[in-house]
Motif scaffolding. Structure first.
Motif, PDB file in Angstrom:
ATOM      1  N   SER A  81       0.831  -1.195   0.000  1.00  0.00           N
ATOM      2  CA  SER A  81       0.000   0.000   0.000  1.00  0.00           C
ATOM      3  C   SER A  81       0.868   1.247   0.000  1.00  0.00           C
ATOM      4  CB  SER A  81      -0.941  -0.020   1.195  1.00  0.00           C
ATOM      5  OG  SER A  81      -0.192  -0.032   2.374  1.00  0.00           O
ATOM      6  N   GLY A  82       2.175   1.101   0.056  1.00  0.00           N
ATOM      7  CA  GLY A  82       3.034   2.278  -0.089  1.00  0.00           C
ATOM      8  C   GLY A  82       3.859   2.640   1.130  1.00  0.00           C
ATOM      9  N   GLY A  83       4.067   1.698   2.021  1.00  0.00           N
ATOM     10  CA  GLY A  83       4.960   1.954   3.146  1.00  0.00           C
ATOM     11  C   GLY A  83       6.402   1.943   2.652  1.00  0.00           C
ATOM     12  N   MET A  84       7.226   2.812   3.193  1.00  0.00           N
ATOM     13  CA  MET A  84       8.625   2.856   2.787  1.00  0.00           C
ATOM     14  C   MET A  84       9.448   3.159   4.035  1.00  0.00           C
ATOM     15  SD  MET A  84       9.869   4.850  -0.602  1.00  0.00           S
ATOM     16  CE  MET A  84       9.280   3.874  -1.965  1.00  0.00           C
ATOM     17  N   ILE A  85      10.102   2.119   4.558  1.00  0.00           N
ATOM     18  CA  ILE A  85      10.842   2.299   5.802  1.00  0.00           C
ATOM     19  C   ILE A  85      12.333   2.280   5.477  1.00  0.00           C
ATOM     20  CG2 ILE A  85      11.248   1.399   8.122  1.00  0.00           C
ATOM     21  CD1 ILE A  85       8.495   0.008   7.908  1.00  0.00           C
ATOM     22  N   VAL A  86      12.996   3.385   5.754  1.00  0.00           N
ATOM     23  CA  VAL A  86      14.410   3.515   5.419  1.00  0.00           C
ATOM     24  C   VAL A  86      15.251   3.040   6.613  1.00  0.00           C
ATOM     25  CG1 VAL A  86      16.211   5.114   4.699  1.00  0.00           C
ATOM     26  CG2 VAL A  86      13.861   5.459   3.922  1.00  0.00           C
ATOM     27  N   MET A  87      16.272   2.247   6.309  1.00  0.00           N
ATOM     28  CA  MET A  87      17.122   1.703   7.368  1.00  0.00           C
ATOM     29  C   MET A  87      18.576   2.105   7.131  1.00  0.00           C
ATOM     30  SD  MET A  87      15.358  -1.967   7.211  1.00  0.00           S
ATOM     31  CE  MET A  87      13.604  -2.114   7.490  1.00  0.00           C
ATOM     32  N   ASP A  88      19.288   2.386   8.213  1.00  0.00           N
ATOM     33  CA  ASP A  88      20.680   2.774   8.061  1.00  0.00           C
ATOM     34  C   ASP A  88      21.598   1.656   8.537  1.00  0.00           C
ATOM     35  OD1 ASP A  88      20.816   2.855  10.807  1.00  0.00           O
ATOM     36  OD2 ASP A  88      20.904   5.037  10.954  1.00  0.00           O
ATOM     37  N   GLU A  89      22.874   1.947   8.582  1.00  0.00           N
ATOM     38  CA  GLU A  89      23.883   0.921   8.871  1.00  0.00           C
ATOM     39  C   GLU A  89      23.714   0.265  10.253  1.00  0.00           C
ATOM     40  OE1 GLU A  89      27.809   2.863   9.746  1.00  0.00           O
ATOM     41  OE2 GLU A  89      26.749   4.650   9.093  1.00  0.00           O
ATOM     42  N   ASP A  90      23.004   0.927  11.162  1.00  0.00           N
ATOM     43  CA  ASP A  90      22.828   0.352  12.497  1.00  0.00           C
ATOM     44  C   ASP A  90      21.714  -0.696  12.555  1.00  0.00           C
ATOM     45  OD1 ASP A  90      24.811   1.992  13.370  1.00  0.00           O
ATOM     46  OD2 ASP A  90      23.464   3.544  14.156  1.00  0.00           O
ATOM     47  N   THR A  91      21.030  -0.919  11.440  1.00  0.00           N
ATOM     48  CA  THR A  91      19.914  -1.862  11.447  1.00  0.00           C
ATOM     49  C   THR A  91      20.410  -3.263  11.085  1.00  0.00           C
ATOM     50  OG1 THR A  91      18.605  -0.044  10.573  1.00  0.00           O
ATOM     51  CG2 THR A  91      17.573  -2.214  10.595  1.00  0.00           C
ATOM     52  N   CYS A  92      20.036  -4.240  11.916  1.00  0.00           N
ATOM     53  CA  CYS A  92      20.396  -5.630  11.638  1.00  0.00           C
ATOM     54  C   CYS A  92      19.301  -6.239  10.772  1.00  0.00           C
ATOM     55  CB  CYS A  92      20.525  -6.402  12.943  1.00  0.00           C
ATOM     56  SG  CYS A  92      20.637  -8.174  12.674  1.00  0.00           S
ATOM     57  N   MET A  93      19.668  -6.755   9.617  1.00  0.00           N
ATOM     58  CA  MET A  93      18.657  -7.240   8.684  1.00  0.00           C
ATOM     59  C   MET A  93      17.998  -8.541   9.165  1.00  0.00           C
ATOM     60  SD  MET A  93      18.795  -4.696   6.883  1.00  0.00           S
ATOM     61  CE  MET A  93      17.534  -5.023   5.689  1.00  0.00           C
ATOM     62  N   VAL A  94      18.719  -9.340   9.921  1.00  0.00           N
ATOM     63  CA  VAL A  94      18.105 -10.554  10.478  1.00  0.00           C
ATOM     64  C   VAL A  94      17.039 -10.142  11.494  1.00  0.00           C
ATOM     65  CG1 VAL A  94      18.524 -12.756  11.622  1.00  0.00           C
ATOM     66  CG2 VAL A  94      20.320 -11.728  10.215  1.00  0.00           C
ATOM     67  N   ASP A  95      17.361  -9.123  12.264  1.00  0.00           N
ATOM     68  CA  ASP A  95      16.419  -8.656  13.266  1.00  0.00           C
ATOM     69  C   ASP A  95      15.197  -8.008  12.603  1.00  0.00           C
ATOM     70  OD1 ASP A  95      15.816  -8.414  16.040  1.00  0.00           O
ATOM     71  OD2 ASP A  95      16.110  -6.250  15.836  1.00  0.00           O
ATOM     72  N   VAL A  96      15.411  -7.351  11.467  1.00  0.00           N
ATOM     73  CA  VAL A  96      14.287  -6.776  10.728  1.00  0.00           C
ATOM     74  C   VAL A  96      13.339  -7.896  10.280  1.00  0.00           C
ATOM     75  CG1 VAL A  96      13.659  -5.680   8.527  1.00  0.00           C
ATOM     76  CG2 VAL A  96      15.445  -4.690   9.940  1.00  0.00           C
ATOM     77  N   ALA A  97      13.920  -8.965   9.736  1.00  0.00           N
ATOM     78  CA  ALA A  97      13.099 -10.101   9.311  1.00  0.00           C
ATOM     79  C   ALA A  97      12.345 -10.681  10.513  1.00  0.00           C
ATOM     80  CB  ALA A  97      13.963 -11.173   8.661  1.00  0.00           C
ATOM     81  N   ARG A  98      13.037 -10.814  11.632  1.00  0.00           N
ATOM     82  CA  ARG A  98      12.403 -11.341  12.833  1.00  0.00           C
ATOM     83  C   ARG A  98      11.252 -10.438  13.279  1.00  0.00           C
ATOM     84  NH1 ARG A  98      11.618 -10.224  17.599  1.00  0.00           N
ATOM     85  NH2 ARG A  98      12.786  -8.288  17.321  1.00  0.00           N
ATOM     86  N   TYR A  99      11.487  -9.122  13.217  1.00  0.00           N
ATOM     87  CA  TYR A  99      10.454  -8.177  13.640  1.00  0.00           C
ATOM     88  C   TYR A  99       9.179  -8.344  12.806  1.00  0.00           C
ATOM     89  CZ  TYR A  99       7.774  -3.903  13.984  1.00  0.00           C
ATOM     90  OH  TYR A  99       6.728  -3.024  14.124  1.00  0.00           O
TER      91      TYR A  99
END
Lengths: 643, 206
Positions: free
Chosen positions: A448-466
């Motif tokens: 629907s158009g969500g766009m969440i920007v992530m920087d170097e401090d974001t763990c991508m495994v944790d994003v998937a878990r979230y």
């Protein structure tokens, strides 16, 4: 207000409304959307009203207007002063007397409330001078700032309900469907199904009655574009819905809106009452013989009800679970009758397409994705807010030109699009053109158009878990691949982020994703593995680091990091010593501080409070914490004490 | 009702309009595994074990046969490497709940499912919904229902109704592919009326 019974009466009334408005009378427009209200807009509105009264200014000298959201939520409360279109940002009640005395009376600009370009230091007086706005194409959301959503006359003054008039007085239902088909308008709610084809299916279905439905169950974390449209310009959605009803031969529309949007519910209900009073809803609309009514239905807080069959089941008064149907809902939908369900933004496009024509609409966008799209730009981004852009714009332009890039000098890592079951797109794909098919190809989706920007401090495994965690909560629990598959995926992902990952976990997650993707009952389940699939596609090294080295490359997963004070940098300032909530830090004045790893809860307080000129507290992952320095080396001897 | 001809596993099958692929297969003696299906109940489409491959206009896709309607010239495959893989994992996911369920064990053997592939979960319920739907659709009693959603979804007896209806019925117990249902009922009974189970005759007399 008497009903408008014919196109002539509508035009006459519109002229009357317009003629009463002097475009040169100063008008103070204050955003009263949810974002600005949260930043204190209601106090600003009250302050303006009080000040105007105090100074005895009449409405022909200055008027105020509480408008819908223009999108620049980062800098709310937003005030725009007409006719000059002076844009003031982050206005507080204390600024109000000055705005009245300077800008309204003296026609002078209050410099400190203007937008300042963080790169050039230049100030921008008008909305159109601000890069956040002038790189957008605001066909749909642009009217929000000109409309008090509680006043139908504001919508009429801008030409509102003229598309409905055009349809009822001069177009057959086939012609309306054809025009929408020609525009190639695709559903803005996620699927991207061509709206015209959906309408045509319902129109040709033999069953009666037929229904048209607005899906306003916007549940993606961080997404609020439908909210802004419903709150800010509700009549545009009503008008689209009535036109849709006429096109498919339906006389009954529903708006399924989540109850978590109280202002949207309020504004849309007011809009319906006003539209009924004016005769845009009810019997014999504008003398055309066409009848139409709209009912508002409030959702009860289930994300899955954004799925079309679950939404319809909920509208019928049952628990909102998707139906196992292989017949499209435009043929057998609500109460087994032909039902066209479109998202808020899709409906809002309809009056524009009718008024300006399909050819106008198709000049925006790419071959496969026409028109504009509103995105909610959130996360690690300088300009948080709603942005409307032509399809085909690159992600880079959205994030850097409009969004102003990543704050704090951090490096961009990924952008998550499409809501919880969308995907993460990495830096080397930033030149990707935004469109339905392009995003899907990249392993994400328009959603629907969500766009969440992530920087170097974001763990991508944790994003998937979230996101998988979000979906396990929001799955309806009916089918096995989604309910049980997500349960297991969450367990495995949690283990990985806690340093308990095992060899073979990635492959097992891939197998689970395949089963959920192939065998789930509804789109929530089939798309649920996307957060994992897209992160493992672009950031597999992060998964491997977690599993094989017990290391979190982003230094984010609590179980995999340790805090350490660099003895060469510590100035024994005692700040972290005092702030540590569990007394894990040993130290004293002139005595280098040491963290007791056994006691430390890894809350990160020491890391945050250590003055940046020292930067003595470090995060360590994947390697042992250096042994504490010997007691006798801990005393700091100032090398040269200058006075 | 017009007759429809379709092909299942290479065999021509006759069906009538409105039938599902599962019904057509069963009528031709072709076996498709099911867990949440019951001939007296509306199709549920929850367990997904009856998944098959259909080919429509040259496009093949996976659908669940208990819901998918028959169509003229439809080509159905009930076994393939992919189908078996999907069924195997569905079984493994369910075996994490009910490793000792006889129904699951039979299917596990047929599809080579490993009951220990996933960490065990405390609840036995596999959410087939047979008890809930039987109580609602056949008995019209609504004494047992689903509560909550997602991974917290459970079945629960409504004590006020169960106290009146269940003692004389208990028809749902044999439907349960695990022993969970009976356990839930005993618990409800104990909570709703402590004297219930010890002295149920007395209650019935009143």
């Amino acid at each position: 207000m008497a009903q408008l019974n014919s196109p002539e009466e509508l035009e006459k009334f519109r002229q009357k409304v317009v003629s009463k408005r002097d475009p040169n009378t100063p008008c103070i427009s204050i955003c009263a959307g949810a974002g600005c209200l949260a930043s204190g807009a209601s106090e600003v509105i009250a302050a303006f009203k009080a000040q105007i009264e105090k100074e005895g200014l009449k409405t022909d000298v200055v008027d105020t207007k509480e408008t819908g959201c223009p999108g620049f939520c980062e800098r709310g409360p937003i005030v725009v002063i007409y006719p000059e279109e002076i844009c003031y940002l982050q206005v507080s009640p204390e600024d109000v007397p000055e705005i009245i005395s300077q800008t309204i009376k003296e026609k002078k600009i209050v410099d400190r409330l203007l937008y300042v370009d963080p790169n050039t230091g230049e100030k921008a007086t008008h909305e159109s001078d601000i890069p956040f706005y002038n790189n957008q194409k605001r066909n749909i959301i642009g009217n929000n700032i000109h409309i008090d959503p509680k006043k139908i006359d504001d919508y009429l003054a801008l030409g509102g309900y003229s598309a409905l008039d055009k349809v009822l007085s001069g177009m057959t239902s086939e012609e309306v469907v054809e025009e929408v088909k020609k525009s190639n308008l695709r559903g803005r709610g996620g699927g991207g199904f061509p709206a015209g084809r959906k309408w045509e299916g319902s129109r040709n279905a033999p069953d009666e009655p037929k229904y048209v439905i607005v899906n306003a169950d916007e549940g993606d974390p961080g997404a609020f574009m439908d909210r802004a449209l419903l709150e800010g310009n509700p009549h545009s959605i009503l008008e689209g819905l009535i036109i849709g009803g006429y096109a498919i031969g339906s006389h009954e529309g529903y708006i399924y809106v989540r109850q978590e949007y109280p202002l949207a519910v309020e504004n849309v209900n007011i809009a319906i009452q006003q539209a009924e009073a004016y005769g845009f809803l009810g019997q014999n609309i504008l003398g055309s013989g066409f009848d139409f009514k709209i009912t508002v239905h409030q959702g009860a807080g289930a994300f899955v009800c954004g799925e079309s069959t679950a939404l319809m089941t909920a509208l019928e008064g049952r628990a909102g679970e998707p139906r196992p149907k292989y017949i499209r809902s435009n043929i057998k939908g609500l109460w087994e009758k032909p039902s066209v369900l479109n998202n808020v933004e899709t409906w809002a496009n309809v009056p524009l397409i009718i008024n300006k024509g399909a050819d106008w609409f198709t000049q925006f966008g790419t071959e496969g994705s026409k028109g504009t799209k509103i995105f909610s730009l959130v996360g690690k981004i300088t300009n948080t807010g709603l942005v409307e852009v032509p399809m085909g714009i690159t992600l880079k332009d959205i994030i850097y030109k409009i969004g102003g890039g990543i704050p704090g000098g951090k490096r961009f890592k990924a952008v998550q699009t499409g809501g919880p079951s969308g995907g993460c797109i990495p830096e080397d794909l930033l030149d990707l053109e935004v469109g339905f098919d392009e995003l899907t190809k990249a392993g994400s989706m328009m959603g629907s158009g969500g766009m969440i920007v992530m920087d170097e401090d974001t763990c991508m495994v944790d994003v998937a878990r979230y996101f998988i965690n979000f979906l396990t909560d929001e799955s309806c629990g009916k089918c096995v691949p989604c309910r049980e598959g997500l349960r297991q995926m969450l367990k495995i992902l949690t283990n990985i982020t806690e340093g308990k990952g095992k060899t073979g976990d990635i492959e097992l997650l891939e197998d689970l994703s395949e089963v959920a993707g192939e065998a789930s009952l509804c789109a929530l389940g089939t798309s649920a593995p996307n957060p994992f699939l897209s992160t493992v596609r672009y950031f597999r090294d992060e998964y491997e680091a977690h599993i094989n080295e017990k290391r979190c490359p982003a230094l984010s997963c609590k179980e995999l990091i340790s805090y350490h004070i660099d003895p060469d940098k510590c100035q024994a300032c005692m700040i972290c010593f005092r702030k540590c909530p569990v007394d894990a830090i040993d130290g004293a004045k002139k005595k280098i501080h040491i963290i007791d790893q056994e006691t430390c809860t890894k809350c990160g307080t020491c890391f945050e409070v250590c003055p940046s000129r020292f930067s003595a507290v470090q995060k360590i992952s994947g390697e042992p914490v250096p042994a504490p320095i010997p007691e006798d080396a801990r005393t700091i001897v100032k090398k040269s004490k200058e006075k | 009702m017009s007759e429809i001809r379709l092909q299942i596993d290479g065999q021509e099958v006759k069906a009538t309009e409105g039938m599902t692929v599962l019904e057509a297969a069963q009528s031709a003696g072709i076996s498709i595994p099911t867990l949440c299906h019951h001939e007296k109940l509306e199709p549920f489409g929850g367990c997904r074990i009856c998944i098959v491959e259909v080919e429509v206009n040259g496009w093949s896709r996976h659908v669940v046969s208990c819901v998918y309607p028959v169509a003229e010239n439809l080509v159905v495959k009930t076994r393939s490497e992919k189908i078996d893989k999907l069924r195997k994992m569905i079984l493994e996911l369910l075996l994490a709940h009910a490793p000792d369920s006889p129904d699951l064990q039979v299917l596990a053997k047929a599809y080579g499912a490993d009951k220990d592939r996933f960490e065990k979960d405390a609840s036995f319920c596999i959410h087939c919904g047979l008890c809930v739907r039987y109580c609602t659709e056949v008995k019209k009693a609504n004494a047992v229902g689903f509560v909550d959603r997602g991974i917290r979804k459970e079945i629960s007896f409504i004590p006020e109704i169960a106290a009146k209806e269940c003692h004389s019925c208990m028809e749902c117990f044999p439907l349960c592919p695990t022993s969970y249902l009976q356990a839930v009922f005993v618990l409800t009974e104990a909570l709703a009326s402590p004297s219930f189970s010890s002295d149920s005759e007395q209650i019935n007399e009143k």
